[in-house]
Design a protein around this motif. Structure first.
Motif: not given
Length: 555
Positions: A427-430, A444-449
């Motif tokens: 989750s991007p929130a995590d 480099p621009t990713a918000e989550r794995r």
């Protein structure tokens, strides 16, 4: 020709007497007959001949002649002469001393029959069955496989030579089939440009002039194809093999630009798997392996490797040059299974094993496929956030990252190569608040794995294989694979393994089946005479190389 099947009899007494006197210590042909008996029977090749017609020479004897021909590297004329003149050949074939043999052309005709019936594998199988009955073939232990390049029997051609030879070959075929029609449609300058072989022409050296010659050849070929496909041309001309090759090569190499025939650019040509490289062998393909560039085929050699029996070739698989090694393990295992030759361990180089192939070999054939697995090339593979650092719960379909965060998505998808994978997302929130996000995320621009996982059996197979291959024990065991290089060397030196004698994949495959049978006879004879196996020749300096580098060199 027809076949009158008969049971092979004993070697005539007079042939035995003279052979014993001429060869008091025996010879390969004599020992093979004494120890293995009759290798082939006429009934094995009954489907190759009609039931009516003039009786043919015994196909079982012709098969043995073909194998002995490869054992000694003889031409067809020399092999036929050996049957007429050599005592040991007559002994092995069970012939009377006065038997006149056969004309050398019979061997070529018989090979054609073997090719048409796809019966080449029967030759290798006959030798293996005789060895098994003698206790010389053990297949439940270990086997090893490697591939090598095979040059086409046709000479390698430059691009100008290829298109010129293709057009010349089509013109010659049309001249034989419809001379009057071709005389009407042929341009006057065609006789000057295409009456002789392209290699006898002097093409210009300047690039611009060579391009002009290529356009002229392309235009002439296009005119000929238009004439062949016109309504007033005989219908059967379109089906001539040389005309079909001309059409295929012209589609691959030329196109119309503004009404003019132009050569296609490199990116506009078809891939190597379908691109023809010579009109004289339409099934040959061009390929590259490291620093080796060749036109032709590839052969995969499989042999047993047990210390107390001779190492016998159990499978020869011939493919086009462009077929990769990693798709061949299943075909090899299926072929071995059909002849009860499956090993427990199968040792190969880095080109063969993939996660899917390891699992298929184990589940469908009970084989432990062993070979260096390709390393994980992901940028974070060896870091603290590499895929191995994540804990996978297959039953709950969740993945936990090194910081304790659990994934929220688990989907079955397909990779860009069309392979089934599992796509895991967090989750991007995590992930956004995580201070290690930039080290963990692939972009480099990713918000989550995100993770792409193989299915469980394949994932575990790769993980376990990579872990095992880092141990010194596995590296020591892997040395067994190196012996296949000696088999390929023997095949090259004795039978010309890396050069096809014939045109076409089917005939080249028959050549390799005969090569495998010939190597087996030579090795059985060496075993019977207690000839020691040649040791691997290693220089003193190479022997100092660390084990890790030795493994890298084998890949």
């Amino acid at each position: 020709m027809s076949m009158r099947a008969g049971q092979p009899g004993e070697v005539p007494a007079e042939t035995v007497r003279v052979a014993r006197a001429a060869f008091p210590t025996g010879s390969l042909a004599i020992r093979i007959r004494d120890e293995l008996g009759v290798l082939f029977t006429d009934e094995q090749f009954a489907d190759l001949f009609p039931v009516r017609g003039k009786p043919a020479w015994s196909p079982s004897r012709l098969t043995l002649v073909l194998v002995l021909q490869f054992v000694e590297g003889l031409t067809d004329r020399q092999a036929a002469e050996a049957v007429r003149a050599r005592i040991d050949f007559k002994y092995a074939l069970g012939l009377e001393l006065g038997d006149p043999g056969f004309d050398f052309s019979v061997l070529s005709e018989f090979r054609d029959r073997l090719v048409e019936a796809d019966a080449g594998r029967r030759v290798l199988d006959g030798v293996l069955e005789a060895a098994r009955a003698r206790g010389l073939l053990k297949t439940a232990g270990r086997a090893r496989t490697d591939s090598t390049h095979v040059l086409s029997s046709a000479r390698e051609l430059s691009w100008l030579e290829m298109v010129a030879e293709t057009l010349r070959s089509a013109l010659n075929a049309l001249a034989r089939a419809a001379p009057a029609w071709l005389d009407r449609v042929a341009e006057p300058d065609w006789f000057h440009h295409y009456a002789t072989r392209a290699e006898e022409s002097r093409f210009p050296k300047a690039r611009a002039k060579r391009e002009d010659v290529g356009r002229r050849i392309g235009t002439d070929g296009m005119r000929l194809l238009e004439a062949v496909t016109s309504p007033d041309a005989p219908q059967e001309l379109r089906d001539l093999p040389q005309v079909r090759v001309l059409r295929q090569i012209w589609v691959q190499q030329f196109h119309l630009v503004g009404g003019e025939v132009m050569r296609r650019g490199p990116k506009d040509r078809p891939p190597g798997a379908v691109r023809l490289v010579t009109p004289h062998d339409p099934e040959a393909r061009g390929s590259v392996k490291r620093d080796i560039v060749w036109d032709g085929y590839k052969v995969h050699v499989t042999e047993t490797c047990e210390p107390d029996t001779p190492n016998l070739v159990t499978n020869m698989a011939t493919t086009a040059a462009t077929v990769p090694d990693n798709v061949m393990s299943e075909e090899i295992h299926t072929s071995l299974a059909a002849r009860d030759c499956l090993p427990g361990e199968h040792w190969v180089d880095a080109g063969y094993p993939t996660a899917a192939r390891i699992v298929i070999a184990r589940t469908e054939h009970g084989i432990d496929l062993q070979g260096p697995m390709a390393a994980n090339t992901a940028a974070s593979a060896g870091g603290p956030f590499g895929q191995d650092a994540f804990i996978i719960d297959w039953d709950r379909e969740q993945v936990t990252c090194p910081n304790g965060t659990t994934s929220t998505q688990w989907h079955h998808r397909y990779s860009q190569q069309g392979l089934p994978v599992i796509r895991v997302r967090f989750s991007p929130a995590d992930c956004r608040p995580c201070p290690q996000l930039r080290e963990c995320a692939n972009s480099p621009t990713a918000e989550r794995r995100e993770l792409n996982l193989r299915h469980r059996d394949e994932h575990e197979a790769v993980h376990n294989a990579r872990a095992e291959q880092r141990t010194d024990t596995w590296k020591e065991r892997y040395k067994i694979r190196a012996g296949i290089e000696g088999t390929i060397s023997q095949g090259v030196g004795r039978c010309g393994l890396r050069r096809s004698r014939y045109q076409g994949l089917a005939k080249t495959s028959l050549q390799h089946q005969l090569t495998g049978a010939a190597i087996n006879l030579a090795r059985i004879d060496a075993h019977l005479t207690d000839t020691p196996r040649a040791r691997t020749r290693t220089s003193h300096f190479a022997a100092l190389r660390p084990a890790e580098q030795q493994l890298d060199g084998a890949k």
